[in-house]
Design a protein around this motif. Structure first.
Motif, PDB file in Angstrom:
ATOM      1  N   LEU A  50       0.678  -1.275   0.086  1.00  0.00           N
ATOM      2  CA  LEU A  50       0.022  -0.086  -0.100  1.00  0.00           C
ATOM      3  C   LEU A  50       0.656   1.198   0.147  1.00  0.00           C
ATOM      4  CD1 LEU A  50      -3.134  -0.427   2.193  1.00  0.00           C
ATOM      5  CD2 LEU A  50      -2.984  -0.614  -0.250  1.00  0.00           C
ATOM      6  N   PRO A  82      -5.012  -5.292   9.510  1.00  0.00           N
ATOM      7  CA  PRO A  82      -4.611  -4.091   9.589  1.00  0.00           C
ATOM      8  C   PRO A  82      -4.840  -3.483  10.967  1.00  0.00           C
ATOM      9  CG  PRO A  82      -6.645  -4.039   8.256  1.00  0.00           C
ATOM     10  CD  PRO A  82      -6.102  -5.411   8.364  1.00  0.00           C
ATOM     11  N   GLN A  86     -10.537  -2.744  10.542  1.00  0.00           N
ATOM     12  CA  GLN A  86     -10.810  -2.450   9.545  1.00  0.00           C
ATOM     13  C   GLN A  86     -11.346  -3.495   8.735  1.00  0.00           C
ATOM     14  OE1 GLN A  86      -8.128  -0.271   6.723  1.00  0.00           O
ATOM     15  NE2 GLN A  86      -6.923   0.460   8.443  1.00  0.00           N
ATOM     16  N   PHE A  88     -14.851  -5.050   7.145  1.00  0.00           N
ATOM     17  CA  PHE A  88     -16.199  -4.496   6.427  1.00  0.00           C
ATOM     18  C   PHE A  88     -17.360  -4.457   7.277  1.00  0.00           C
ATOM     19  CE2 PHE A  88     -13.135  -6.216   3.528  1.00  0.00           C
ATOM     20  CZ  PHE A  88     -12.639  -5.137   2.765  1.00  0.00           C
ATOM     21  N   ARG A  90     -20.236  -3.068   7.027  1.00  0.00           N
ATOM     22  CA  ARG A  90     -21.599  -3.316   6.333  1.00  0.00           C
ATOM     23  C   ARG A  90     -21.688  -4.582   5.656  1.00  0.00           C
ATOM     24  NH1 ARG A  90     -20.964   2.093   2.751  1.00  0.00           N
ATOM     25  NH2 ARG A  90     -20.215   3.270   4.158  1.00  0.00           N
ATOM     26  N   LEU A  91     -20.584  -5.653   5.749  1.00  0.00           N
ATOM     27  CA  LEU A  91     -20.831  -6.918   5.155  1.00  0.00           C
ATOM     28  C   LEU A  91     -21.199  -7.801   6.313  1.00  0.00           C
ATOM     29  CD1 LEU A  91     -19.984  -5.637   2.531  1.00  0.00           C
ATOM     30  CD2 LEU A  91     -18.070  -7.195   2.362  1.00  0.00           C
ATOM     31  N   LEU A  99     -14.734 -12.651   1.088  1.00  0.00           N
ATOM     32  CA  LEU A  99     -14.031 -11.815   0.338  1.00  0.00           C
ATOM     33  C   LEU A  99     -12.453 -12.183   0.338  1.00  0.00           C
ATOM     34  CD1 LEU A  99     -14.447  -9.006  -1.328  1.00  0.00           C
ATOM     35  CD2 LEU A  99     -13.595  -7.952   0.817  1.00  0.00           C
ATOM     36  N   ARG A 147     -10.302 -13.229   8.998  1.00  0.00           N
ATOM     37  CA  ARG A 147     -10.396 -12.881   7.477  1.00  0.00           C
ATOM     38  C   ARG A 147      -8.954 -12.804   6.972  1.00  0.00           C
ATOM     39  NH1 ARG A 147     -11.717  -6.541   6.386  1.00  0.00           N
ATOM     40  NH2 ARG A 147      -9.802  -6.458   7.571  1.00  0.00           N
TER      41      ARG A 147
ATOM     42  N   ARG B 173     -18.989  -4.165  -2.613  1.00  0.00           N
ATOM     43  CA  ARG B 173     -19.355  -3.336  -1.309  1.00  0.00           C
ATOM     44  C   ARG B 173     -18.110  -3.083  -0.655  1.00  0.00           C
ATOM     45  NH1 ARG B 173     -23.404  -7.098   0.814  1.00  0.00           N
ATOM     46  NH2 ARG B 173     -22.850  -8.601  -0.352  1.00  0.00           N
ATOM     47  N   ALA B 174     -17.278  -4.012  -0.559  1.00  0.00           N
ATOM     48  CA  ALA B 174     -16.107  -4.038   0.304  1.00  0.00           C
ATOM     49  C   ALA B 174     -15.520  -2.831   0.029  1.00  0.00           C
ATOM     50  CB  ALA B 174     -15.445  -5.069   0.368  1.00  0.00           C
ATOM     51  N   SER B 176     -16.432  -0.241  -1.821  1.00  0.00           N
ATOM     52  CA  SER B 176     -16.966   1.134  -1.263  1.00  0.00           C
ATOM     53  C   SER B 176     -16.923   1.662   0.220  1.00  0.00           C
ATOM     54  CB  SER B 176     -18.370   1.078  -1.933  1.00  0.00           C
ATOM     55  OG  SER B 176     -19.109   0.797  -1.042  1.00  0.00           O
ATOM     56  N   GLU B 177     -16.581   0.612   0.916  1.00  0.00           N
ATOM     57  CA  GLU B 177     -16.601   0.843   2.252  1.00  0.00           C
ATOM     58  C   GLU B 177     -15.064   1.114   2.605  1.00  0.00           C
ATOM     59  OE1 GLU B 177     -18.565  -1.609   5.495  1.00  0.00           O
ATOM     60  OE2 GLU B 177     -17.175  -0.875   6.768  1.00  0.00           O
ATOM     61  N   ASN B 178     -14.282   0.388   2.120  1.00  0.00           N
ATOM     62  CA  ASN B 178     -12.804   0.703   2.702  1.00  0.00           C
ATOM     63  C   ASN B 178     -11.792   0.151   1.412  1.00  0.00           C
ATOM     64  OD1 ASN B 178     -10.328   0.681   3.728  1.00  0.00           O
ATOM     65  ND2 ASN B 178     -10.861   0.299   5.731  1.00  0.00           N
ATOM     66  N   ARG B 180      -8.887   0.595   0.803  1.00  0.00           N
ATOM     67  CA  ARG B 180      -7.379   0.149   1.143  1.00  0.00           C
ATOM     68  C   ARG B 180      -7.276  -1.134   1.848  1.00  0.00           C
ATOM     69  NH1 ARG B 180      -3.181   4.254   2.176  1.00  0.00           N
ATOM     70  NH2 ARG B 180      -2.611   3.326   4.010  1.00  0.00           N
ATOM     71  N   ALA B 181      -8.509  -1.260   2.638  1.00  0.00           N
ATOM     72  CA  ALA B 181      -8.672  -2.674   3.456  1.00  0.00           C
ATOM     73  C   ALA B 181      -8.795  -3.741   2.200  1.00  0.00           C
ATOM     74  CB  ALA B 181      -9.626  -2.743   4.488  1.00  0.00           C
ATOM     75  N   ALA B 182      -9.585  -3.185   1.121  1.00  0.00           N
ATOM     76  CA  ALA B 182      -9.988  -4.315   0.237  1.00  0.00           C
ATOM     77  C   ALA B 182      -8.834  -4.702  -0.501  1.00  0.00           C
ATOM     78  CB  ALA B 182     -11.144  -3.981  -0.595  1.00  0.00           C
ATOM     79  N   GLN B 293     -24.914   6.498   4.507  1.00  0.00           N
ATOM     80  CA  GLN B 293     -24.242   6.172   5.585  1.00  0.00           C
ATOM     81  C   GLN B 293     -23.385   7.427   5.916  1.00  0.00           C
ATOM     82  OE1 GLN B 293     -23.551   2.620   6.693  1.00  0.00           O
ATOM     83  NE2 GLN B 293     -25.064   1.431   5.530  1.00  0.00           N
ATOM     84  N   ARG B 294     -23.131   7.790   7.389  1.00  0.00           N
ATOM     85  CA  ARG B 294     -22.146   8.832   7.450  1.00  0.00           C
ATOM     86  C   ARG B 294     -20.663   8.454   7.101  1.00  0.00           C
ATOM     87  NH1 ARG B 294     -23.033  12.757  12.100  1.00  0.00           N
ATOM     88  NH2 ARG B 294     -25.310  11.923  11.754  1.00  0.00           N
ATOM     89  N   VAL B 296     -17.354   7.246   6.420  1.00  0.00           N
ATOM     90  CA  VAL B 296     -16.261   6.701   7.401  1.00  0.00           C
ATOM     91  C   VAL B 296     -14.943   7.439   6.919  1.00  0.00           C
ATOM     92  CG1 VAL B 296     -17.125   4.512   8.157  1.00  0.00           C
ATOM     93  CG2 VAL B 296     -16.196   4.761   5.663  1.00  0.00           C
TER      94      VAL B 296
END
Lengths: 234, 299
Positions: A50, A82, A86, A88, A90-91, A99, A147, B173-174, B176-178, B180-182, B293-294, B296
């Protein structure tokens, strides 16, 4: 297994890592300790791709990885759990886990790893359909580790797994880390909690302002007066 | 004037307009969700779709069904191409750089179409099977109206299943939430972003075809106003949320049609002002939109 050779990283004009040299061998737990802003998280983010080193080399099993995109580094066998979890939020729990195995096509293998994660953290199995944001902090940390395991890594980067958790949960997490090592996992662990990290690790590096200040076996560092004074509360 | 038939007719109109806004808003919200890009060239994908359909029917004399499917696929391809050539090189640059690029692409399409096809609006002659009207009691519906609603709903359901069930959908969806984590989880974000652009552009393309069929004209600037309204719809619904975009689209369609139908005759020219006033009110009450959603922190 993993070698960082004179790695320099910048955030804009800020020289965050100033020539880090670091080595992780197969089967080891290596701890990175140091105060806030010493460059521990930056080091992990650079290994994962990253962040890009401006100078220096990172090799994994002899292959240079410092110019690969993050998803290819994951495919080579490095997973990164991380800082701040971090997950997800909403999942669902299950979607978070699925994922992380997105690039794997061996369905039975993925299923086995899923069962292994559920064996390590039975609470996740109970909550598999739940939206991850509704989990407690400890459960979220378990999900974050689970994860990371779903990509079946050979090297696991763990960033502050104990941060903000109740002592009992911290104990559980550290037991899991120890059991992962017993299964042969190699781990690079970043921890504020130097005492706990040095108890668990084989070797450790102490970072100060982007440089390796001290290194050695965890036992020797735990006995080192300077380390005791600065990180172990005297 | 307020007969049941009149009311039913207005509801049909509202469903039509709402379906079209929703289709366009979905694409805006998908791309925004992942890249935080307000894609000003999105409405122009409608224009491209409409011209392609016109060409397919008039020049190639292909069947009507193909005039819907082919523009959708071709415009999806344009979306892919634009992402690859214009946006990907800017990944990591400040978000405003992408925003300005999208304005450039918009004017490229508008002016390109003006230069090659002239600014003269071209009439769309609906094929007879779509122009037919069906009478239900006193209500008279064009087949086109039914096609718009049915096709829009079908596409939205398909998209919903895709986003909910497939791994790419989960990855989307992942991301769009984060984002970098994706990446840390092994998601190839370039691939996910490319797919999001293709779907987004494809939906706008098919919306353009339907729009031109409904209103009977194609011109180089036809996508601009619906694109803007779809943006309003996405923001009302909560930008970044796909169900929000659908809700916002229909809400806007109904509000606009009912305003025109029931406002005093002198005021119906203010329909666009009304739409923006509605946006202001929603944002005052719910700054993140209805289903938003607010934000993040994406440090």
């Amino acid at each position: 297994m993993l070698v960082l050779d004179n790695v320099h990283v910048y955030y804009g004009h800020i020289h965050a890592l100033k020539g880090i040299n670091l080595r992780v061998d197969v089967g080891e737990i290596v701890a990175l300790i140091g105060s806030n802003g010493a460059g521990k998280t930056t080091t992990l983010l650079t290994i994962s791709g990253l962040l890009r080193p401006r100078q220096g080399r990172i090799t994994f099993d002899g292959h240079a990885i410092d110019h690969l995109p993050p998803h290819q580094i994951v495919r080579m066998g490095i997973a990164h759990c991380p800082e701040g979890r971090q997950i997800f939020t909403r999942l669902s729990v299950m979607e978070n886990l699925r994922l992380a195995a997105i690039h794997r096509h061996d369905v039975p293998g993925v299923q086995r790893d899923l069962e292994r994660v559920f064996a390590l953290f039975p609470i996740l199995a109970q909550r598999r359909r739940q939206i991850a944001g509704t989990l407690s902090g400890g459960e979220q940390q378990m999900l974050a580790i689970g994860r990371a395991l779903m990509s079946r890594p050979r090297l696991l980067l763990l960033d502050e797994p104990s941060l903000g958790l109740a002592p009992l949960v911290v104990e559980h997490i550290f037991r899991v880390i120890a059991s992962l090592r017993a299964e042969g996992m190699t781990i690079l662990l970043v921890e504020q909690n130097a005492y706990q990290a040095l108890q668990l690790a084989d070797r450790a590096y102490v970072l100060e302002t982007g440089q390796v200040a001290l290194q050695g076996t965890a036992r020797a560092l735990a006995e080192n007066p300077a380390v005791k004074a600065a990180y172990l509360g005297g | 004037m307020l007969t049941p038939t009149y009311l039913a007719q207005q509801l049909v109109n509202a469903l039509n307009l709402g379906s079209l806004y929703a289709l366009v808003a979905i694409g805006l919200t998908m791309v925004y969700g992942i890249l935080r890009l307000i894609n000003f060239a999105h409405g122009d994908m409608m224009t491209l779709g409409a011209y392609l359909a016109l060409g397919i029917i008039a020049l190639l004399a292909l069947p009507v069904e193909l005039a819907l499917v082919l523009p959708m696929l071709l415009v999806a391809g344009v979306g892919l191409l634009v992402e690859r050539l214009a946006y990907r090189p800017l990944r990591g640059a400040p978000e405003v750089a992408m925003l300005i690029t999208s304005l450039a692409i918009s004017s490229l399409i508008q002016n390109g179409a003006t230069m090659t096809l002239t600014a003269q609006p071209r009439p769309v002659r609906l094929p007879s099977q779509l122009a037919q009207r069906i009478a239900i009691g006193e209500l008279s519906l064009a087949v086109m109206d039914l096609v718009i609603v049915a096709l829009a709903l079908a596409l939205m359901v398909a998209l919903g299943v895709f986003v909910k069930r497939t791994t790419i959908g989960i990855a989307m969806r992942a991301c769009s939430e984060n984002l970098r984590a994706a990446q840390l989880m092994g998601v190839d974000v370039n691939r996910v972003i490319a797919i999001a652009f293709a779907i987004s552009a494809g939906l706008a393309g098919v919306a353009g075809v339907l729009w031109s069929g409904k209103f009977g004209l194609v011109d180089p600037f036809m996508g601009f106003v619906p694109g803007l309204k779809a943006f309003v719809a996405a923001v009302i619904g909560g930008i970044g949320s796909i169900p929000g975009a659908v809700l916002g689209g229909y809400l806007l369609g109904f509000a606009e049609v009912l305003f025109v139908a029931f406002a005093p005759p002198g005021l119906s020219g203010y329909r666009d002002a009304f739409v923006f006033a509605l946006l202001l009110i929603v944002l005052l009450v719910r700054p993140a939109g209805l289903l938003g959603q607010r934000e993040v922190n994406r440090a």
